[in-house]
Scaffold this motif. Sequence first.
Motif, PDB file in Angstrom:
ATOM      1  N   VAL A  52      19.295   3.286 -10.641  1.00  0.00           N
ATOM      2  CA  VAL A  52      18.438   2.405  -9.863  1.00  0.00           C
ATOM      3  C   VAL A  52      19.137   2.005  -8.573  1.00  0.00           C
ATOM      4  CG1 VAL A  52      17.189   1.515 -11.864  1.00  0.00           C
ATOM      5  CG2 VAL A  52      19.297   0.379 -11.110  1.00  0.00           C
ATOM      6  N   ALA A  53      18.374   1.339  -7.697  1.00  0.00           N
ATOM      7  CA  ALA A  53      18.939   0.888  -6.423  1.00  0.00           C
ATOM      8  C   ALA A  53      18.190  -0.341  -5.925  1.00  0.00           C
ATOM      9  CB  ALA A  53      18.849   2.004  -5.386  1.00  0.00           C
ATOM     10  N   ALA A  54      18.863  -1.042  -5.029  1.00  0.00           N
ATOM     11  CA  ALA A  54      18.265  -2.174  -4.329  1.00  0.00           C
ATOM     12  C   ALA A  54      18.130  -1.785  -2.856  1.00  0.00           C
ATOM     13  CB  ALA A  54      19.139  -3.417  -4.478  1.00  0.00           C
ATOM     14  N   ALA A  55      17.016  -2.132  -2.268  1.00  0.00           N
ATOM     15  CA  ALA A  55      16.754  -1.804  -0.867  1.00  0.00           C
ATOM     16  C   ALA A  55      17.355  -2.857   0.042  1.00  0.00           C
ATOM     17  CB  ALA A  55      15.250  -1.719  -0.623  1.00  0.00           C
ATOM     18  N   GLY A  56      18.070  -2.401   1.060  1.00  0.00           N
ATOM     19  CA  GLY A  56      18.517  -3.302   2.106  1.00  0.00           C
ATOM     20  C   GLY A  56      17.312  -3.737   2.923  1.00  0.00           C
ATOM     21  N   ASP A  57      17.509  -4.699   3.796  1.00  0.00           N
ATOM     22  CA  ASP A  57      16.403  -5.244   4.586  1.00  0.00           C
ATOM     23  C   ASP A  57      15.640  -4.179   5.373  1.00  0.00           C
ATOM     24  OD1 ASP A  57      16.882  -7.841   3.686  1.00  0.00           O
ATOM     25  OD2 ASP A  57      18.309  -8.237   5.305  1.00  0.00           O
ATOM     26  N   ALA A  58      16.334  -3.150   5.858  1.00  0.00           N
ATOM     27  CA  ALA A  58      15.688  -2.103   6.659  1.00  0.00           C
ATOM     28  C   ALA A  58      14.652  -1.305   5.858  1.00  0.00           C
ATOM     29  CB  ALA A  58      16.734  -1.155   7.227  1.00  0.00           C
ATOM     30  N   LEU A  59      14.837  -1.202   4.543  1.00  0.00           N
ATOM     31  CA  LEU A  59      13.913  -0.451   3.690  1.00  0.00           C
ATOM     32  C   LEU A  59      12.936  -1.332   2.918  1.00  0.00           C
ATOM     33  CD1 LEU A  59      16.081   2.300   1.944  1.00  0.00           C
ATOM     34  CD2 LEU A  59      14.276   2.627   3.615  1.00  0.00           C
ATOM     35  N   TRP A  60      13.262  -2.575   2.708  1.00  0.00           N
ATOM     36  CA  TRP A  60      12.530  -3.449   1.791  1.00  0.00           C
ATOM     37  C   TRP A  60      11.035  -3.531   2.107  1.00  0.00           C
ATOM     38  CZ3 TRP A  60      12.427  -4.955  -2.836  1.00  0.00           C
ATOM     39  CH2 TRP A  60      11.720  -6.085  -3.248  1.00  0.00           C
ATOM     40  N   ASN A  61      10.667  -3.807   3.343  1.00  0.00           N
ATOM     41  CA  ASN A  61       9.277  -3.826   3.782  1.00  0.00           C
ATOM     42  C   ASN A  61       8.379  -4.654   2.845  1.00  0.00           C
ATOM     43  OD1 ASN A  61       7.094  -3.294   5.410  1.00  0.00           O
ATOM     44  ND2 ASN A  61       6.761  -1.214   4.633  1.00  0.00           N
ATOM     45  N   ASN A  62       8.796  -5.889   2.586  1.00  0.00           N
ATOM     46  CA  ASN A  62       8.047  -6.809   1.711  1.00  0.00           C
ATOM     47  C   ASN A  62       7.765  -6.233   0.329  1.00  0.00           C
ATOM     48  OD1 ASN A  62       7.848  -8.990   3.575  1.00  0.00           O
ATOM     49  ND2 ASN A  62       6.269  -7.847   4.673  1.00  0.00           N
ATOM     50  N   GLY A  63       8.687  -5.423  -0.182  1.00  0.00           N
ATOM     51  CA  GLY A  63       8.565  -4.889  -1.536  1.00  0.00           C
ATOM     52  C   GLY A  63       7.768  -3.610  -1.665  1.00  0.00           C
ATOM     53  N   LYS A  64       7.349  -3.026  -0.561  1.00  0.00           N
ATOM     54  CA  LYS A  64       6.543  -1.796  -0.628  1.00  0.00           C
ATOM     55  C   LYS A  64       7.331  -0.616  -1.187  1.00  0.00           C
ATOM     56  CE  LYS A  64       3.218  -3.172   2.810  1.00  0.00           C
ATOM     57  NZ  LYS A  64       2.723  -3.051   4.166  1.00  0.00           N
ATOM     58  N   VAL A  65       8.663  -0.704  -1.236  1.00  0.00           N
ATOM     59  CA  VAL A  65       9.471   0.390  -1.795  1.00  0.00           C
ATOM     60  C   VAL A  65       9.666   0.257  -3.307  1.00  0.00           C
ATOM     61  CG1 VAL A  65      10.707   0.892   0.337  1.00  0.00           C
ATOM     62  CG2 VAL A  65      11.678  -0.723  -1.293  1.00  0.00           C
ATOM     63  N   CYS A  66       9.206  -0.844  -3.883  1.00  0.00           N
ATOM     64  CA  CYS A  66       9.362  -1.040  -5.329  1.00  0.00           C
ATOM     65  C   CYS A  66       8.786   0.143  -6.113  1.00  0.00           C
ATOM     66  CB  CYS A  66       8.677  -2.324  -5.771  1.00  0.00           C
ATOM     67  SG  CYS A  66       9.534  -3.832  -5.288  1.00  0.00           S
ATOM     68  N   GLY A  67       9.611   0.680  -7.012  1.00  0.00           N
ATOM     69  CA  GLY A  67       9.191   1.790  -7.861  1.00  0.00           C
ATOM     70  C   GLY A  67       9.281   3.160  -7.224  1.00  0.00           C
ATOM     71  N   LYS A  68       9.533   3.239  -5.943  1.00  0.00           N
ATOM     72  CA  LYS A  68       9.646   4.533  -5.258  1.00  0.00           C
ATOM     73  C   LYS A  68      10.970   5.204  -5.633  1.00  0.00           C
ATOM     74  CE  LYS A  68       6.248   3.748  -2.031  1.00  0.00           C
ATOM     75  NZ  LYS A  68       4.972   3.883  -2.621  1.00  0.00           N
ATOM     76  N   MET A  69      10.943   6.527  -5.648  1.00  0.00           N
ATOM     77  CA  MET A  69      12.130   7.315  -5.971  1.00  0.00           C
ATOM     78  C   MET A  69      12.772   7.803  -4.676  1.00  0.00           C
ATOM     79  SD  MET A  69      12.029   7.069  -9.239  1.00  0.00           S
ATOM     80  CE  MET A  69      13.195   8.251  -9.876  1.00  0.00           C
ATOM     81  N   PHE A  70      14.102   7.740  -4.627  1.00  0.00           N
ATOM     82  CA  PHE A  70      14.852   8.179  -3.464  1.00  0.00           C
ATOM     83  C   PHE A  70      15.952   9.137  -3.909  1.00  0.00           C
ATOM     84  CE2 PHE A  70      12.837   4.473  -1.822  1.00  0.00           C
ATOM     85  CZ  PHE A  70      12.772   4.625  -0.453  1.00  0.00           C
ATOM     86  N   SER A  71      16.136  10.217  -3.148  1.00  0.00           N
ATOM     87  CA  SER A  71      17.269  11.122  -3.341  1.00  0.00           C
ATOM     88  C   SER A  71      18.329  10.721  -2.332  1.00  0.00           C
ATOM     89  CB  SER A  71      16.867  12.572  -3.104  1.00  0.00           C
ATOM     90  OG  SER A  71      15.978  12.989  -4.112  1.00  0.00           O
TER      91      SER A  71
END
Length: 129
Positions: A52-71
């Motif tokens: 798992v990972a936590a999004a820094g402010d640049a990616l967070w976008n009000n939680g829109k990245v929640c559940g998304k998969m990143f390589s």
Amino acid sequence: MGIEKSHLVITGTAIVMAYLMSVAFATPGIATFYTNYVPSACFGNQNNGVMVAAAGDALWNNGKVCGKMFSVRCTGPRNPVPHPCTNKTVTVKMVDHCPGCPSTIDLSKEAFTAIANPVAGIINIDYTQ
């Protein structure tokens, strides 16, 4: 060239092009790691495993990245630790927010260790969603 050989050449070319496009569209960033995964900003007390990972402010976008998969792939050091990268890519699920983090992506320690020596603490990365 027969139909089977032609199909094989087209398939092989498509695979190579897909790989090159994924490398070409990777975004550079910075990764750190953390060790407490629950509770998370996206899923509360739900356990989502260790990749798992936590999004820094640049990616967070009000939680829109929640559940998304990143390589994520290590591309080099950000401090004096020589050659921290393992030349592997890891796929993580975005489960948390890391407000004010120095990194783009704060990886779980297990995910960070898969792509780099944890002694480095902070690394340069390329990532794709």
